[in-house]
Design a protein around this motif. Structure first.
Motif, PDB file in Angstrom:
ATOM      1  N   ASP A   1       0.856  -1.180   0.000  1.00 35.48           N
ATOM      2  CA  ASP A   1       0.000   0.000   0.000  1.00 35.48           C
ATOM      3  C   ASP A   1       0.897   1.237   0.000  1.00 35.48           C
ATOM      4  O   ASP A   1       2.122   1.106   0.090  1.00 35.48           O
ATOM      5  CB  ASP A   1      -0.982  -0.045   1.176  1.00 35.48           C
ATOM      6  CG  ASP A   1      -0.354   0.298   2.519  1.00 35.48           C
ATOM      7  OD1 ASP A   1       0.878   0.475   2.609  1.00 35.48           O
ATOM      8  OD2 ASP A   1      -1.110   0.393   3.501  1.00 35.48           O
ATOM      9  N   PRO A   2       0.332   2.437  -0.111  1.00 32.98           N
ATOM     10  CA  PRO A   2       1.172   3.647  -0.155  1.00 32.98           C
ATOM     11  C   PRO A   2       2.053   3.846   1.078  1.00 32.98           C
ATOM     12  O   PRO A   2       3.056   4.545   1.025  1.00 32.98           O
ATOM     13  CB  PRO A   2       0.147   4.788  -0.277  1.00 32.98           C
ATOM     14  CG  PRO A   2      -1.037   4.149  -0.926  1.00 32.98           C
ATOM     15  CD  PRO A   2      -1.079   2.743  -0.387  1.00 32.98           C
ATOM     16  N   ASN A   3       1.709   3.210   2.207  1.00 30.19           N
ATOM     17  CA  ASN A   3       2.511   3.326   3.432  1.00 30.19           C
ATOM     18  C   ASN A   3       3.594   2.258   3.525  1.00 30.19           C
ATOM     19  O   ASN A   3       4.333   2.215   4.504  1.00 30.19           O
ATOM     20  CB  ASN A   3       1.604   3.238   4.668  1.00 30.19           C
ATOM     21  CG  ASN A   3       0.582   4.350   4.691  1.00 30.19           C
ATOM     22  OD1 ASN A   3       0.904   5.510   4.444  1.00 30.19           O
ATOM     23  ND2 ASN A   3      -0.654   3.999   4.961  1.00 30.19           N
ATOM     24  N   GLY A   4       3.666   1.367   2.533  1.00 31.19           N
ATOM     25  CA  GLY A   4       4.685   0.332   2.529  1.00 31.19           C
ATOM     26  C   GLY A   4       4.274  -0.963   3.211  1.00 31.19           C
ATOM     27  O   GLY A   4       5.067  -1.894   3.298  1.00 31.19           O
TER      28      GLY A   4
ATOM     29  N   VAL B   1     -13.639  -7.331   1.949  1.00 25.13           N
ATOM     30  CA  VAL B   1     -13.073  -6.342   1.035  1.00 25.13           C
ATOM     31  C   VAL B   1     -13.168  -6.902  -0.380  1.00 25.13           C
ATOM     32  O   VAL B   1     -12.835  -8.064  -0.613  1.00 25.13           O
ATOM     33  CB  VAL B   1     -11.592  -6.039   1.382  1.00 25.13           C
ATOM     34  CG1 VAL B   1     -10.993  -5.049   0.403  1.00 25.13           C
ATOM     35  CG2 VAL B   1     -11.459  -5.535   2.804  1.00 25.13           C
ATOM     36  N   ASN B   2     -13.647  -6.088  -1.303  1.00 29.97           N
ATOM     37  CA  ASN B   2     -13.684  -6.461  -2.714  1.00 29.97           C
ATOM     38  C   ASN B   2     -12.600  -5.674  -3.438  1.00 29.97           C
ATOM     39  O   ASN B   2     -12.498  -4.459  -3.268  1.00 29.97           O
ATOM     40  CB  ASN B   2     -15.046  -6.157  -3.339  1.00 29.97           C
ATOM     41  CG  ASN B   2     -16.111  -7.104  -2.829  1.00 29.97           C
ATOM     42  OD1 ASN B   2     -15.895  -8.298  -2.763  1.00 29.97           O
ATOM     43  ND2 ASN B   2     -17.250  -6.561  -2.445  1.00 29.97           N
ATOM     44  N   CYS B   3     -11.791  -6.378  -4.227  1.00 29.92           N
ATOM     45  CA  CYS B   3     -10.704  -5.738  -4.961  1.00 29.92           C
ATOM     46  C   CYS B   3     -10.809  -6.053  -6.447  1.00 29.92           C
ATOM     47  O   CYS B   3     -11.057  -7.204  -6.825  1.00 29.92           O
ATOM     48  CB  CYS B   3      -9.352  -6.224  -4.450  1.00 29.92           C
ATOM     49  SG  CYS B   3      -9.031  -5.823  -2.723  1.00 29.92           S
TER      50      CYS B   3
ATOM     51  N   ASN C   1      -7.461  -2.189  -6.914  1.00 32.59           N
ATOM     52  CA  ASN C   1      -8.275  -1.144  -6.300  1.00 32.59           C
ATOM     53  C   ASN C   1      -9.306  -1.829  -5.414  1.00 32.59           C
ATOM     54  O   ASN C   1     -10.093  -2.650  -5.891  1.00 32.59           O
ATOM     55  CB  ASN C   1      -8.963  -0.294  -7.368  1.00 32.59           C
ATOM     56  CG  ASN C   1      -7.958   0.495  -8.182  1.00 32.59           C
ATOM     57  OD1 ASN C   1      -6.888   0.852  -7.700  1.00 32.59           O
ATOM     58  ND2 ASN C   1      -8.290   0.775  -9.422  1.00 32.59           N
ATOM     59  N   CYS C   2      -9.297  -1.492  -4.128  1.00 31.86           N
ATOM     60  CA  CYS C   2     -10.109  -2.212  -3.157  1.00 31.86           C
ATOM     61  C   CYS C   2     -11.114  -1.298  -2.460  1.00 31.86           C
ATOM     62  O   CYS C   2     -10.847  -0.129  -2.234  1.00 31.86           O
ATOM     63  CB  CYS C   2      -9.213  -2.850  -2.098  1.00 31.86           C
ATOM     64  SG  CYS C   2      -7.990  -3.981  -2.792  1.00 31.86           S
TER      65      CYS C   2
ATOM     66  N   PHE D   1      -8.925   1.846  -1.026  1.00 37.33           N
ATOM     67  CA  PHE D   1      -7.469   1.899  -1.035  1.00 37.33           C
ATOM     68  C   PHE D   1      -6.958   1.132  -2.241  1.00 37.33           C
ATOM     69  O   PHE D   1      -7.694   0.356  -2.851  1.00 37.33           O
ATOM     70  CB  PHE D   1      -6.879   1.329   0.264  1.00 37.33           C
ATOM     71  CG  PHE D   1      -7.252  -0.094   0.559  1.00 37.33           C
ATOM     72  CD1 PHE D   1      -6.430  -1.136   0.184  1.00 37.33           C
ATOM     73  CD2 PHE D   1      -8.444  -0.387   1.211  1.00 37.33           C
ATOM     74  CE1 PHE D   1      -6.772  -2.455   0.465  1.00 37.33           C
ATOM     75  CE2 PHE D   1      -8.798  -1.692   1.500  1.00 37.33           C
ATOM     76  CZ  PHE D   1      -7.962  -2.729   1.120  1.00 37.33           C
ATOM     77  N   SER D   2      -5.720   1.375  -2.593  1.00 34.32           N
ATOM     78  CA  SER D   2      -5.084   0.687  -3.724  1.00 34.32           C
ATOM     79  C   SER D   2      -3.825  -0.012  -3.265  1.00 34.32           C
ATOM     80  O   SER D   2      -3.141   0.454  -2.348  1.00 34.32           O
ATOM     81  CB  SER D   2      -4.723   1.684  -4.827  1.00 34.32           C
ATOM     82  OG  SER D   2      -5.876   2.176  -5.446  1.00 34.32           O
TER      83      SER D   2
END
Length: 126
Positions: free
Chosen positions: A46-49, A99-101, A110-111, A119-120
């Motif tokens: 995720d964007p936070n690693g 969660v659906n992605c 993309n979730c 979130f992605s």
């Protein structure tokens, strides 16, 4: 002498054909690029690693702070080639969610959670 030259010229195409059939794969020790992974199998960030792993229907999310602590775990189901459903338990919040992605590209998921948060994830490259 003429026969030797003639024989050498006749053998040349066979020699060149044999050289072209050499493969560069794992057994030959040559370069073999990794295959493109299909579906969601593998590791994603995720964007936070934070790293999420998808392997054989099992799902995990772990920290990258050196402790490798388990944050969430669960199961996933590949609904179709571009949609995956995750049933997960957050060990931090002690909650279970769905969660659906959607696989937007081979490298981006993309979730949307059951609560509506989005979130992605990006496929982790090796």
């Amino acid at each position: 002498m003429k026969h030797t030259k003639l024989l050498a010229l006749a053998a040349l195409p066979l020699f060149l054909a044999a050289c072209q059939s050499v493969s560069y794969g794992p057994s030959s020790g040559g370069f073999n690029p990794p295959p493109q992974q299909a579906g969601v199998e593998g590791q994603w960030t995720d964007p936070n690693g934070i790293i999420s792993s998808f392997y054989g229907g099992r799902f995990e999310t772990r920290t990258t702070d050196g402790t490798n602590s388990l944050l969430a775990k669960g199961n996933y189901t590949q609904i179709n080639p571009s949609l995956v459903e995750i049933e997960m338990t957050s060990l931090v919040r002690n909650t279970t969610s769905r969660v659906n992605c959607a696989l937007a590209t081979p490298d981006q998921l993309n979730c949307t959670s059951s609560t509506g948060s989005q979130f992605s994830l990006r496929r982790k490259t090796v």
